[in-house]
Design a protein around this motif. Structure first.
Motif, mmCIF file in Angstrom:
data_model
loop_
_atom_site.group_PDB
_atom_site.id
_atom_site.type_symbol
_atom_site.label_atom_id
_atom_site.label_comp_id
_atom_site.label_asym_id
_atom_site.label_seq_id
_atom_site.Cartn_x
_atom_site.Cartn_y
_atom_site.Cartn_z
ATOM 1 N N GLY A 159 -67.041 -130.560 53.463
ATOM 2 C CA GLY A 159 -67.100 -129.414 52.565
ATOM 3 C C GLY A 159 -65.778 -128.682 52.457
ATOM 4 N N ARG A 160 -64.904 -128.904 53.430
ATOM 5 C CA ARG A 160 -63.549 -128.361 53.362
ATOM 6 C C ARG A 160 -62.601 -129.449 52.861
ATOM 7 N N THR A 161 -61.490 -129.006 52.300
ATOM 8 C CA THR A 161 -60.446 -129.909 51.843
ATOM 9 C C THR A 161 -59.156 -129.562 52.562
ATOM 10 N N ALA A 162 -58.443 -130.592 53.001
ATOM 11 C CA ALA A 162 -57.137 -130.402 53.637
ATOM 12 C C ALA A 162 -56.074 -130.984 52.708
ATOM 13 N N ALA A 217 -43.362 -128.578 55.085
ATOM 14 C CA ALA A 217 -44.628 -129.286 55.288
ATOM 15 C C ALA A 217 -45.783 -128.293 55.271
ATOM 16 N N THR A 218 -46.940 -128.754 54.787
ATOM 17 C CA THR A 218 -48.134 -127.919 54.817
ATOM 18 C C THR A 218 -49.348 -128.771 55.162
ATOM 19 N N ALA A 219 -50.398 -128.111 55.626
ATOM 20 C CA ALA A 219 -51.699 -128.747 55.849
ATOM 21 C C ALA A 219 -52.750 -127.671 55.590
ATOM 22 N N THR A 220 -52.726 -127.113 54.398
ATOM 23 C CA THR A 220 -53.599 -125.990 54.054
ATOM 24 C C THR A 220 -55.040 -126.460 53.884
ATOM 25 N N ILE A 221 -55.975 -125.677 54.442
ATOM 26 C CA ILE A 221 -57.377 -126.073 54.534
ATOM 27 C C ILE A 221 -58.252 -124.991 53.935
ATOM 28 N N GLY A 222 -59.263 -125.385 53.173
ATOM 29 C CA GLY A 222 -60.193 -124.409 52.627
ATOM 30 C C GLY A 222 -61.255 -125.074 51.774
ATOM 31 N N ARG A 223 -62.084 -124.241 51.151
ATOM 32 C CA ARG A 223 -63.054 -124.720 50.159
ATOM 33 C C ARG A 223 -62.343 -124.682 48.805
#
Length: 475
Positions: A203-206, A237-243
């Motif tokens: 349900g989350r996206t990275a 660099a990023t690894a942002t996570i959320g809905r």
């Protein structure tokens, strides 16, 4: 980077102060590839790269060619488990070297699969391999670590790095935040290829940099594998996570676009994001071909953060951007990402250029001319913050991302344009991007290039607009 349109300026941000495939990479500086030589006892890599503003950011003695990061993040507990494999080349004989890593607990370190001794000292992870490394030797460092990542607090009081959100994490590392989520060499000039694999609750996206190389869901979790084969500084660099709501398409030029938007920002973001292909095409005509295979945007909802950031291939925005912000962060893909600064003292090479791209876009799309924008700024009194310090040497305090670096930096470029004419000016911009591609540069090198391309003596102009104190006597 560009502060959002929120009323508060970056230097006033206080809300988070308490939370404190291997690709061959062409790197512009030949110094990164040190000559081979025999190991010498007692030889250690420097704990910092000597940046005048961030002396402990980055490390000496090696260059990282590739990062392979494997992350697992629990959005409820905010716990991060990480495995980092760094493929590096020693630029000198090494019996010990440092990595930048803040806060997280290290479980173990190996060098070329042999267990290595390690200790911690502030933001430094000190690694002693079982055997000495020869200068020029390629080696692999594996680090296992875990913990609750916390942002670092920059000199202006703002948060930097891994910033928790109500549905995941907003990850923006300028200037020193990469060390909050993976062990790295934090020099902006040390550029590497990346594989970033992130496992999150279903349900989350990275979302990270480059092209999505794989995605799979099993046992209540989804794993995203991102690959950036072009050289990239750690802070980008990023690894942002959320809905997120995800949109994917390919432009006419073959650029793979991946947009991830927080549903709460989707309506406001949609009209601006629709313009991204046109902005990419327009900037490509001015600055040269777009440098990467991928593009897009990560639009999150982060009320307590005021900055967006030009994370490579896919900028991160703290809320729905306006068109000027989109133009700004996209311009950074050439000026800041494709060509990075060598030290943070020259940050105007990033921010002044991206700000001037905003002026040019307005000028060529029915808005104010760049001259009118310049004149309005120059009309400000000598007491205005615009003239508070010279953008060519903003200092190590809270000035790095404030008005003079952006606006007076853009004014310096406009003065250059007026001095040499449009034909030479735009040739200089294209030559800067092409000549330092995948590498880095300095103000001195830019001035030399401008003089070479135009045939004009320009030292006085750049001294006035980049290094002189106060408001210049005349425009």
């Amino acid at each position: 980077m560009r502060p959002s349109r929120r009323p508060a300026a970056r230097r006033r941000a206080t809300a988070l102060r308490r939370e404190a495939v291997l690709a061959a990479v062409t790197v512009a500086s030949a110094a990164l590839l040190g000559a081979a030589g025999p190991a010498a006892p007692g030889t250690t890599g420097a704990p910092g790269a000597g940046d005048p503003y961030f002396p402990l950011s980055g490390n000496g003695g090696y260059h990282v060619r590739h990062y392979d990061l494997g992350l697992r993040y629990d959005t409820s507990s905010r716990h991060l488990a990480g495995r980092a494999l760094l493929v590096a080349r020693a630029t000198q004989p090494l019996t010990r070297f440092d990595l930048d890593l803040s806060g997280l607990k290290v479980e173990g370190v190996t060098v070329d699969r042999a267990a290595a001794r390690f200790t911690r000292s502030g933001q430094e992870l000190l690694v002693t391999p079982r055997r000495a490394l020869r200068g020029g030797e390629e080696f692999r460092v594996a680090v296992r670590y875990h913990g609750t990542p916390r942002p670092v607090t920059d000199p202006d009081g703002s948060a930097d790095g891994w910033i928790p959100t109500d549905d995941g994490a907003f990850v923006a590392g300028q200037p020193q935040g990469a060390m909050t989520w993976f062990p790295s060499d934090g020099r902006p000039e040390d550029k590497s290829s990346y594989d970033i694999t992130v496992t999150v609750p279903q349900g989350r996206t990275a979302v990270a940099n480059g092209v999505l190389a794989g995605q799979r869901t099993a046992h209540g979790h989804t794993t995203f594998h991102w690959r950036e084969t072009r050289p990239m500084a750690a802070y980008l660099a990023t690894a942002t996570i959320g809905r997120f709501r995800v949109q994917r398409y390919t432009t006419r030029d073959g650029i793979q676009v991946y947009n991830a938007v927080d549903p709460r920002q989707a309506r406001a973001a949609a009209p601006v994001l629709r313009k991204l292909p046109a902005v990419l095409a327009w900037e490509s005509t001015l600055f040269g071909p777009y440098p990467y295979r991928a593009a897009g945007a990560i639009v999150d909802q982060v009320p307590d953060v005021v900055d967006s950031l030009e994370t490579q291939t896919r900028p991160v925005y703290v809320c729905a951007p306006d068109l000027s912000t989109l133009v700004h962060e996209t311009a950074h893909q050439w000026f800041g990402d494709f060509v990075s600064v060598t030290t943070w003292k020259d940050i105007w090479l990033n921010e002044g250029f991206a700000t001037y791209a905003e002026w040019l876009y307005a000028e060529q799309h029915g808005g104010d001319s760049a001259q009118k924008t310049f004149d309005a700024l120059y009309a400000r009194p000598a007491s205005d913050d615009l003239w508070a310090y010279p953008p060519g040497d903003p200092g190590s305090g809270g000035n790095l991302f404030d008005t003079p670096v952006y606006e007076r930096g853009a004014m310096a470029l406009h003065e250059l344009r007026r001095a040499v004419g449009d034909r030479d000016f735009f040739r200089i911009l294209r030559a800067w991007a092409a000549g330092h591609r995948d590498g880095h540069g300095t103000t001195t090198q830019f001035v030399q290039l401008a003089e070479q391309e135009s045939g004009h003596a320009l030292n006085r102009l750049f001294h006035t607009w980049l290094y002189a104190e106060g408001k210049p006597n005349s425009a």
